[in-house]
Scaffold this active site. Structure first.
Site, PDB file in Angstrom:
ATOM      1  N   PHE A   2      15.527 -20.347  26.997  1.00  0.00           N
ATOM      2  CA  PHE A   2      16.146 -21.431  27.568  1.00  0.00           C
ATOM      3  C   PHE A   2      16.229 -22.537  28.723  1.00  0.00           C
ATOM      4  CE2 PHE A   2      17.604 -17.343  27.061  1.00  0.00           C
ATOM      5  CZ  PHE A   2      19.310 -17.639  25.655  1.00  0.00           C
ATOM      6  N   CYS A   6      23.961 -17.411  35.438  1.00  0.00           N
ATOM      7  CA  CYS A   6      24.994 -18.391  36.822  1.00  0.00           C
ATOM      8  C   CYS A   6      26.422 -18.050  35.813  1.00  0.00           C
ATOM      9  CB  CYS A   6      24.815 -19.677  35.850  1.00  0.00           C
ATOM     10  SG  CYS A   6      24.957 -20.268  34.252  1.00  0.00           S
ATOM     11  N   ARG A  57      11.630 -22.517  40.292  1.00  0.00           N
ATOM     12  CA  ARG A  57      10.970 -23.052  39.404  1.00  0.00           C
ATOM     13  C   ARG A  57      10.024 -23.417  40.173  1.00  0.00           C
ATOM     14  NH1 ARG A  57      15.893 -26.224  36.849  1.00  0.00           N
ATOM     15  NH2 ARG A  57      14.987 -27.802  38.980  1.00  0.00           N
ATOM     16  N   ASP A  64      17.086 -17.683  31.792  1.00  0.00           N
ATOM     17  CA  ASP A  64      17.974 -18.633  33.037  1.00  0.00           C
ATOM     18  C   ASP A  64      18.847 -19.282  31.309  1.00  0.00           C
ATOM     19  OD1 ASP A  64      19.072 -20.313  34.282  1.00  0.00           O
ATOM     20  OD2 ASP A  64      17.969 -21.588  33.811  1.00  0.00           O
ATOM     21  N   ASN A  75      16.935 -20.847  18.593  1.00  0.00           N
ATOM     22  CA  ASN A  75      18.415 -19.865  18.950  1.00  0.00           C
ATOM     23  C   ASN A  75      17.563 -19.157  20.074  1.00  0.00           C
ATOM     24  OD1 ASN A  75      19.783 -17.419  19.769  1.00  0.00           O
ATOM     25  ND2 ASN A  75      21.000 -18.154  17.889  1.00  0.00           N
ATOM     26  N   ALA A  76      16.949 -18.827  21.180  1.00  0.00           N
ATOM     27  CA  ALA A  76      16.982 -18.017  21.824  1.00  0.00           C
ATOM     28  C   ALA A  76      16.867 -16.448  21.631  1.00  0.00           C
ATOM     29  CB  ALA A  76      16.372 -18.292  23.504  1.00  0.00           C
ATOM     30  N   ASP A 110      14.224 -23.910  22.712  1.00  0.00           N
ATOM     31  CA  ASP A 110      15.664 -23.533  23.508  1.00  0.00           C
ATOM     32  C   ASP A 110      16.202 -24.651  21.642  1.00  0.00           C
ATOM     33  OD1 ASP A 110      17.694 -25.076  26.393  1.00  0.00           O
ATOM     34  OD2 ASP A 110      17.881 -26.172  24.718  1.00  0.00           O
TER      35      ASP A 110
HETATM   36  N1  SAH Z   1      16.277 -23.310  32.927  1.00  0.00           N
HETATM   37  C1  SAH Z   1      17.024 -24.542  32.475  1.00  0.00           C
HETATM   38  C2  SAH Z   1      17.950 -24.547  32.529  1.00  0.00           C
HETATM   39  C3  SAH Z   1      18.357 -24.283  31.830  1.00  0.00           C
HETATM   40  S1  SAH Z   1      20.693 -24.440  31.039  1.00  0.00           S
HETATM   41  C4  SAH Z   1      16.399 -25.302  34.233  1.00  0.00           C
HETATM   42  O1  SAH Z   1      15.669 -25.436  34.822  1.00  0.00           O
HETATM   43  O2  SAH Z   1      16.429 -26.964  33.973  1.00  0.00           O
HETATM   44  C5  SAH Z   1      20.814 -23.309  29.620  1.00  0.00           C
HETATM   45  C6  SAH Z   1      19.480 -23.929  27.871  1.00  0.00           C
HETATM   46  O3  SAH Z   1      20.007 -22.982  27.268  1.00  0.00           O
HETATM   47  C7  SAH Z   1      20.731 -25.544  28.676  1.00  0.00           C
HETATM   48  O4  SAH Z   1      18.905 -25.877  27.796  1.00  0.00           O
HETATM   49  C8  SAH Z   1      20.735 -24.859  26.511  1.00  0.00           C
HETATM   50  O5  SAH Z   1      20.829 -26.424  25.333  1.00  0.00           O
HETATM   51  C9  SAH Z   1      20.419 -23.589  26.267  1.00  0.00           C
HETATM   52  N2  SAH Z   1      20.901 -22.998  25.080  1.00  0.00           N
HETATM   53  C10 SAH Z   1      22.211 -22.296  25.187  1.00  0.00           C
HETATM   54  N3  SAH Z   1      22.503 -21.533  23.958  1.00  0.00           N
HETATM   55  C11 SAH Z   1      20.957 -21.298  23.282  1.00  0.00           C
HETATM   56  C12 SAH Z   1      20.852 -20.149  22.701  1.00  0.00           C
HETATM   57  N4  SAH Z   1      21.433 -19.668  22.029  1.00  0.00           N
HETATM   58  N5  SAH Z   1      19.624 -20.704  22.202  1.00  0.00           N
HETATM   59  C13 SAH Z   1      18.768 -22.089  22.533  1.00  0.00           C
HETATM   60  N6  SAH Z   1      18.925 -22.276  23.785  1.00  0.00           N
HETATM   61  C14 SAH Z   1      20.002 -21.969  24.548  1.00  0.00           C
END
Ligand code: SAH
Length: 404
Positions: free
Chosen positions: A237, A348, A221, A308, A287-288, A259
């Site tokens: 995300f 991950c 980050r 992410d 939804n991303a 998110d």
């Molecule tokens: N980048 C963040 C961590 C991301 S964790 C950090 O630095 O803290 C992954 C995230 O993706 C979670 O918040 C989850 O709610 C979200 N997520 C999961 N599936 C998703 C989707 N289809 N569309 C959007 N967000 C999603």
């Protein structure tokens, strides 16, 4: 201090786990797991969670560890030394070793992972420190049974104001363990403010995902923030806005943070406000996958995109689908980047290894006719070390790419 229940602690038994021929090699080279399928037979009595000894097919000692035949991972190795007792002092020693390592490699110990499971010689144990508070997960049966000893040792070493247990983790099902969460030492306000590279974040250790905050991405980050000056940024995300806040603080002109979770976005908004960045970050609940498709179709352009996502491949069988998922989001992101734009793209999933991840990135780049240079191949912050000889302990990949 909490504790009690010491009568039911695991015992060090004389039970002998005999491996099938040739199965000792990976263990001797560093892998800390014995799979159930590698066991030829077991001699002697034990209860799940007790310490057993592992021998090769010729009867030579290999290791000691705790056993749970409910799990595919039947034995988790604790020591290669037949004479090292697995008792209270053993756990205290390992916990001190883990903490000393963080004191060596980290500049800032306020918010960090103090125990990272197998990579710290503490199988199944995760401990995250958020200021004066600890969050604990015991994800294997053996370590779960040692919890009273471990919690007492953590209390002695860290003198925390509070300890919270986040054992509402689905992997515990595989060990035959129940789902549970709550205060071990407390109660206290589970919304804890931490500092991370100069920014402030609110971490909800009770309601947040996993232990509340993804500490492994901390340094990534920071780097994204350093590359974001003047940029139009998309943080897909975004969870609680870690990359969004760091890129905005790094001088991004505007940030869109997406998110699917309303709870995560509520925290993300409060984090943006807390750092005086709310005017430059737009939060979108979506939804991303849909967002990326719609934005790409609409001809949106960005100077930096951060991807992410959660682990798409939780196991090997899910890998093919996961590959397509990763490719889809990376392909759309590459399409939307200006020439010379930066893609910070992560996975991950342990099963999506670096080779496969790079193949996927190349595949995506070729489909959209872009040329991609690797600026940095990164992983998790140093408080999440990788155990050489045990690739299973490497999970996070974070690639910084320059896209033409
Ligand atoms: N980048 C963040 C961590 C991301 S964790 C950090 O630095 O803290 C992954 C995230 O993706 C979670 O918040 C989850 O709610 C979200 N997520 C999961 N599936 C998703 C989707 N289809 N569309 C959007 N967000 C999603």
């Amino acid at each position: 201090m909490p504790g009690g229940g010491f009568l039911n602690l695991p015992r060090e038994t004389g039970a002998r786990v005999i491996l099938k021929p040739g199965r000792q090699g990976p263990l001797q080279r560093g892998r800390r797991w014995v799979y159930r399928t590698e066991i030829d037979r077991i001699e002697g009595d034990f209860q799940a969670g007790d310490t057993v000894q592992v021998f090769d097919a010729y009867g030579r000692f290999v290791a000691k560890g705790f056993i749970n035949l409910r799990s595919m991972i039947a034995v988790r190795v604790l020591t290669d030394d037949p004479d090292e007792p697995i008792d209270e002092d053993f756990w205290i020693g390992r916990l001190n070793r883990a903490w000393n390592y963080r004191r060596l490699v980290l500049d800032d110990l306020e918010a960090c992972r103090v125990v990272h499971s197998e990579a710290d010689g503490l199988p199944g144990l995760i401990v995250d420190k958020f200021g004066e508070f600890l969050v604990v997960q015991t994800l294997a049966l053996g370590i779960d049974r040692w919890k009273p000893v471990i919690v007492r040792a953590l209390d002695d070493i860290f003198l925390p104001i509070g300890i919270y247990e986040r054992n509402d983790a689905p992997v515990r099902d595989l060990e035959g363990l129940e789902q549970r969460a709550g205060f071990i030492k407390g109660p206290f306000d589970p919304r804890i403010e931490i500092r991370e590279h100069g920014l402030r974040f609110l971490v909800d250790v009770a309601q947040g995902q996993k232990t509340g905050h993804f500490l492994d991405q901390r340094d990534n980050r920071l780097l994204a923030g350093r590359l974001a000056r003047g940029a139009r940024v998309l943080d897909a995300f975004c969870y609680t806005g870690g990359f969004a806040c760091h890129t905005a603080a790094g001088g991004a002109a505007e940030v869109t943070a997406v998110d699917a979770s309303a709870d995560a976005l509520a925290l993300a908004r409060s984090n943006a406000e807390r750092n005086g960045l709310a005017d430059r970050i737009r939060f979108v609940e979506a939804n991303a996958f849909d967002f990326l498709r719609a934005a790409a179709d609409a001809g949106e352009q960005y100077d930096m995109i951060v991807l992410d996502p959660p682990a798409f491949a939780k196991n090997r069988r899910a890998l093919e689908r996961a590959y397509r998922g990763y490719k889809e989001i990376n392909l759309r992101a590459m399409r939307m980047l200006v020439p010379g734009g930066i893609l910070v793209t992560c996975s991950c999933s342990h099963h999506m290894d670096r080779m496969l991840f790079e193949e996927m990135l190349l595949d995506a780049a070729n489909d959209v006719g872009r040329r991609v240079r690797i600026v940095q191949r990164r992983g998790a912050a140093p408080d999440h070390p990788v155990l050489l000889g045990m690739p299973e302990t490497e999970y996070l990949k974070c690639y910084v790419l320059h896209v033409w």
